[in-house]
Design a protein around this motif. Sequence first.
Motif, short mmCIF file in Angstrom:
data_model
loop_
_atom_site.label_atom_id
_atom_site.label_comp_id
_atom_site.label_asym_id
_atom_site.label_seq_id
_atom_site.Cartn_x
_atom_site.Cartn_y
_atom_site.Cartn_z
N LEU A 8 89.78 15.61 38.07
CA LEU A 8 91.21 15.65 38.33
C LEU A 8 91.54 14.66 39.43
CD1 LEU A 8 93.72 17.29 37.43
CD2 LEU A 8 93.29 18.78 39.36
N ASP A 9 92.38 13.69 39.11
CA ASP A 9 92.77 12.68 40.10
C ASP A 9 93.80 13.30 41.04
OD1 ASP A 9 93.50 10.43 41.54
OD2 ASP A 9 93.44 9.13 39.77
N ILE A 10 93.44 13.47 42.32
CA ILE A 10 94.33 14.16 43.25
C ILE A 10 95.19 13.23 44.10
CG2 ILE A 10 92.89 16.22 43.30
CD1 ILE A 10 91.74 15.29 45.95
N ALA A 11 95.05 11.92 43.90
CA ALA A 11 95.90 10.97 44.62
C ALA A 11 97.36 11.22 44.22
CB ALA A 11 95.50 9.54 44.29
N PRO A 12 98.26 11.24 45.19
CA PRO A 12 99.66 11.60 44.89
C PRO A 12 100.29 10.80 43.75
CG PRO A 12 99.34 11.48 47.25
CD PRO A 12 98.06 10.98 46.62
N GLN A 39 102.68 27.54 34.21
CA GLN A 39 102.09 28.16 35.39
C GLN A 39 100.79 27.46 35.78
OE1 GLN A 39 103.51 30.72 37.33
NE2 GLN A 39 101.96 29.92 38.71
N LEU A 40 99.96 27.15 34.79
CA LEU A 40 98.71 26.44 35.07
C LEU A 40 99.00 25.08 35.68
CD1 LEU A 40 95.64 26.13 34.95
CD2 LEU A 40 95.92 25.27 32.60
N ARG A 41 99.98 24.38 35.14
CA ARG A 41 100.35 23.07 35.68
C ARG A 41 100.79 23.18 37.13
NH1 ARG A 41 104.55 19.48 36.44
NH2 ARG A 41 104.09 17.33 35.84
N GLN A 42 101.64 24.15 37.43
CA GLN A 42 102.11 24.34 38.80
C GLN A 42 100.95 24.68 39.74
OE1 GLN A 42 105.08 27.40 38.37
NE2 GLN A 42 106.69 25.94 37.80
N ASP A 43 100.07 25.56 39.30
CA ASP A 43 98.92 25.96 40.12
C ASP A 43 97.98 24.77 40.38
OD1 ASP A 43 99.92 28.52 40.16
OD2 ASP A 43 98.46 29.31 38.72
N LEU A 44 97.71 23.99 39.34
CA LEU A 44 96.82 22.84 39.51
C LEU A 44 97.43 21.79 40.42
CD1 LEU A 44 95.40 22.41 35.90
CD2 LEU A 44 94.12 23.09 37.96
N LEU A 45 98.73 21.56 40.28
CA LEU A 45 99.39 20.59 41.17
C LEU A 45 99.32 21.04 42.62
CD1 LEU A 45 102.53 19.57 39.06
CD2 LEU A 45 100.62 18.09 39.75
N ALA A 46 99.52 22.33 42.86
CA ALA A 46 99.45 22.85 44.23
C ALA A 46 98.03 22.74 44.78
CB ALA A 46 99.93 24.31 44.25
N GLN A 47 97.03 23.07 43.97
CA GLN A 47 95.64 22.99 44.42
C GLN A 47 95.23 21.55 44.67
OE1 GLN A 47 93.39 25.12 41.46
NE2 GLN A 47 94.25 27.09 42.07
N ALA A 49 97.21 19.06 45.51
CA ALA A 49 97.91 18.59 46.71
C ALA A 49 97.21 19.13 47.96
CB ALA A 49 99.37 19.03 46.68
N ALA A 50 96.82 20.39 47.94
CA ALA A 50 96.13 20.99 49.09
C ALA A 50 94.78 20.31 49.30
CB ALA A 50 95.94 22.48 48.87
N ALA A 51 94.07 20.04 48.23
CA ALA A 51 92.76 19.36 48.35
C ALA A 51 92.94 17.98 48.96
CB ALA A 51 92.11 19.26 46.97
N PHE A 52 93.96 17.26 48.55
CA PHE A 52 94.21 15.92 49.08
C PHE A 52 94.58 15.99 50.57
CE2 PHE A 52 96.81 12.15 49.88
CZ PHE A 52 95.96 11.15 49.40
N ARG A 53 95.42 16.93 50.94
CA ARG A 53 95.82 17.10 52.34
C ARG A 53 94.62 17.41 53.25
NH1 ARG A 53 99.92 20.14 50.21
NH2 ARG A 53 98.86 22.07 50.76
N GLU A 54 93.63 18.10 52.69
CA GLU A 54 92.45 18.48 53.48
C GLU A 54 91.36 17.40 53.45
OE1 GLU A 54 92.27 21.16 55.45
OE2 GLU A 54 94.35 21.56 54.87
N GLY A 55 91.68 16.23 52.94
CA GLY A 55 90.74 15.12 52.95
C GLY A 55 89.97 14.94 51.66
N GLY A 56 90.35 15.66 50.62
CA GLY A 56 89.67 15.54 49.34
C GLY A 56 89.87 14.17 48.72
#
Length: 82
Positions: A8-12, A39-47, A49-56
């Motif tokens: 999953l590409d987490i770059a914004p 719901q899955l799409r929303q959850d994955l987008l949130a996860q 984004a959080a992973a990217f914010r934490e340095g992922g």
Amino acid sequence: MPEGWFRLDIAPERRERSVDALVNRRFEGTDNVPHIKRQLRQDLLAQAAAAFREGGIELCLSLQQAGPLTIPASLLVTFLPA
């Protein structure tokens, strides 16, 4: 990456396209569950984004099957500055 995993590409700038690809792959041939897909799409987008914010820098999710069940596993690669 092993077969049955999805990177999953987490770059914004690429996150939504990558999440959409995963959701479409997971629900291929199933059109009668739009609320679950949404719901899955929303959850994955949130996860993502959080992973990217934490340095992922990479997030990989297992889509491997054991019979009718998906094996739950994920891998988050992060960058830790020296």
